[in-house]
Design an enzyme around this catalytic site. Structure first.
Site, PDB file in Angstrom:
ATOM      1  N   GLU A   1       0.848  -1.203   0.000  1.00 52.73           N
ATOM      2  CA  GLU A   1       0.000   0.000   0.000  1.00 52.73           C
ATOM      3  C   GLU A   1       0.879   1.248   0.000  1.00 52.73           C
ATOM      4  O   GLU A   1       1.971   1.240   0.570  1.00 52.73           O
ATOM      5  CB  GLU A   1      -0.877   0.009   1.264  1.00 52.73           C
ATOM      6  CG  GLU A   1      -2.329  -0.327   1.024  1.00 52.73           C
ATOM      7  CD  GLU A   1      -3.102   0.777   0.316  1.00 52.73           C
ATOM      8  OE1 GLU A   1      -2.547   1.513  -0.514  1.00 52.73           O
ATOM      9  OE2 GLU A   1      -4.297   0.898   0.605  1.00 52.73           O
TER      10      GLU A   1
ATOM     11  N   ASP B   1      -4.665   5.395   5.881  1.00 57.49           N
ATOM     12  CA  ASP B   1      -5.246   6.562   6.549  1.00 57.49           C
ATOM     13  C   ASP B   1      -6.303   6.046   7.535  1.00 57.49           C
ATOM     14  O   ASP B   1      -5.962   5.574   8.606  1.00 57.49           O
ATOM     15  CB  ASP B   1      -5.800   7.478   5.451  1.00 57.49           C
ATOM     16  CG  ASP B   1      -6.397   8.764   5.958  1.00 57.49           C
ATOM     17  OD1 ASP B   1      -6.506   8.931   7.176  1.00 57.49           O
ATOM     18  OD2 ASP B   1      -6.779   9.619   5.149  1.00 57.49           O
TER      19      ASP B   1
ATOM     20  N   ASN C   1      -9.998   2.080   5.889  1.00 59.66           N
ATOM     21  CA  ASN C   1     -11.153   1.535   5.159  1.00 59.66           C
ATOM     22  C   ASN C   1     -10.709   0.681   3.969  1.00 59.66           C
ATOM     23  O   ASN C   1     -11.291  -0.362   3.693  1.00 59.66           O
ATOM     24  CB  ASN C   1     -12.057   2.663   4.628  1.00 59.66           C
ATOM     25  CG  ASN C   1     -12.767   3.387   5.748  1.00 59.66           C
ATOM     26  OD1 ASN C   1     -12.973   2.835   6.821  1.00 59.66           O
ATOM     27  ND2 ASN C   1     -13.135   4.637   5.510  1.00 59.66           N
TER      28      ASN C   1
ATOM     29  N   LEU D   1      -7.910  -0.944   3.682  1.00 63.55           N
ATOM     30  CA  LEU D   1      -7.324  -2.175   4.215  1.00 63.55           C
ATOM     31  C   LEU D   1      -8.420  -3.187   4.577  1.00 63.55           C
ATOM     32  O   LEU D   1      -8.278  -4.383   4.322  1.00 63.55           O
ATOM     33  CB  LEU D   1      -6.484  -1.828   5.449  1.00 63.55           C
ATOM     34  CG  LEU D   1      -5.431  -2.822   5.862  1.00 63.55           C
ATOM     35  CD1 LEU D   1      -4.554  -3.203   4.689  1.00 63.55           C
ATOM     36  CD2 LEU D   1      -4.589  -2.227   6.979  1.00 63.55           C
TER      37      LEU D   1
HETATM   38  P1  IMP Z   1      -7.934   4.833   3.796  1.00 62.45           P
HETATM   39  O1  IMP Z   1      -8.898   3.882   3.129  1.00 62.45           O
HETATM   40  O2  IMP Z   1      -8.630   5.970   4.479  1.00 62.45           O
HETATM   41  O3  IMP Z   1      -6.948   4.118   4.707  1.00 62.45           O
HETATM   42  O4  IMP Z   1      -7.105   5.547   2.666  1.00 62.45           O
HETATM   43  C1  IMP Z   1      -6.242   4.837   1.914  1.00 62.45           C
HETATM   44  C2  IMP Z   1      -6.146   5.325   0.486  1.00 62.45           C
HETATM   45  O5  IMP Z   1      -6.558   6.683   0.322  1.00 62.45           O
HETATM   46  C3  IMP Z   1      -4.697   5.269   0.113  1.00 62.45           C
HETATM   47  O6  IMP Z   1      -4.388   4.040  -0.492  1.00 62.45           O
HETATM   48  C4  IMP Z   1      -4.532   6.441  -0.825  1.00 62.45           C
HETATM   49  O7  IMP Z   1      -4.783   6.020  -2.136  1.00 62.45           O
HETATM   50  C5  IMP Z   1      -5.586   7.423  -0.369  1.00 62.45           C
HETATM   51  N1  IMP Z   1      -4.990   8.436   0.537  1.00 62.45           N
HETATM   52  C6  IMP Z   1      -5.013   8.462   1.886  1.00 62.45           C
HETATM   53  N2  IMP Z   1      -4.375   9.528   2.382  1.00 62.45           N
HETATM   54  C7  IMP Z   1      -3.910  10.210   1.308  1.00 62.45           C
HETATM   55  C8  IMP Z   1      -3.148  11.424   1.160  1.00 62.45           C
HETATM   56  O8  IMP Z   1      -2.732  12.108   2.122  1.00 62.45           O
HETATM   57  N3  IMP Z   1      -2.871  11.792  -0.116  1.00 62.45           N
HETATM   58  C9  IMP Z   1      -3.277  11.089  -1.212  1.00 62.45           C
HETATM   59  N4  IMP Z   1      -3.980   9.949  -1.114  1.00 62.45           N
HETATM   60  C10 IMP Z   1      -4.306   9.522   0.135  1.00 62.45           C
HETATM   61 MG    MG Z   2      -3.820   3.632  -2.297  1.00 64.73          MG
END
Ligand code: IMP
Ligand code: MG
Length: 183
Positions: A102, A106, A109, A111
């Site tokens: 990855e 963040d 979700n 994951l």
């Molecule tokens: P999560 O599902 O909230 O954990 O976000 C994960 C996905 O969102 C990552 O694989 C990224 O593609 C995108 N993402 C999360 N944070 C950032 C950021 O700060 N900049 C750009 N893309 C992000």
């Molecule tokens: Mg990503």
């Protein structure tokens, strides 16, 4: 470049290319020394494309394979909360040692969605490797095996990461510049 302008926002340099290379090298070394056999790497597109390409060149484990899935959740500067599966897993992965690559974790979700996709597929083992983790935002229980760097809850771009699809080609990682208050 110390600063870049993407769409309506200004970003400032945060993790230079040299530091990214050192992080990628240490992650590759950890995987190479982990004893994993015949791993199948699964890179999460689009964000992880540069990270996956760079780390794979340093993997020395015999018979390593790579495949790709494409998920999307971000809109602009924030997670939409909904993770869409744009390209799923097409091959038979039963009995495989899976290593997910990855770009950034963040909320977690994405994951959760990935582990759902791998559920009931009879895989042998699962390891999660991420270049970056916003550890204050991550609130899920899934263990992350290898984290390149923990970062605060800032929006970042570059080295595969985008702001509304642009900025992925930048060699350094930049963070959103805080607006300076005008009197
Ligand atoms: P999560 O599902 O909230 O954990 O976000 C994960 C996905 O969102 C990552 O694989 C990224 O593609 C995108 N993402 C999360 N944070 C950032 C950021 O700060 N900049 C750009 N893309 C992000
Ligand atoms: Mg990503």
């Amino acid at each position: 470049m110390q600063q870049v302008k993407l769409h309506d926002k200004t970003f400032e340099i945060y993790i230079p290319e040299t530091e990214i290379s050192a992080i990628v090298h240490s992650l590759a070394t950890a995987i190479n020394n982990s004893g994993v056999q015949k791993p199948l790497f699964i890179a999460v597109m689009n964000g992880a494309f540069l990270f996956a390409a760079d780390i794979m060149r340093q993997i020395t484990v015999a018979n390593a394979e790579i495949s790709f899935i494409k998920l999307s959740s971000y809109q602009g500067l924030e997670s939409s909360g909904e993770v869409n599966e744009l390209i799923g897993i097409s091959e038979d992965i039963s009995g495989r040692n899976i290593i997910v690559l990855e770009d950034i974790i963040d909320t977690g979700n994405t994951l959760v969605k990935i582990t759902d996709l791998l559920k009931n597929k009879n895989i042998q083992s699962l390891k999660i490797v991420t270049l970056l983790c916003k550890n204050e935002a991550y609130d899920k229980d899934i263990p992350i095996d290898l984290i390149g760097k923990n970062i605060p809850n800032d929006f970042v771009v570059g080295y595969g990461l985008d702001y509304d699809e642009i900025g992925r080609n930048l060699p350094h990682i930049y963070k959103l510049k805080k607006e300076e208050k005008q009197c």
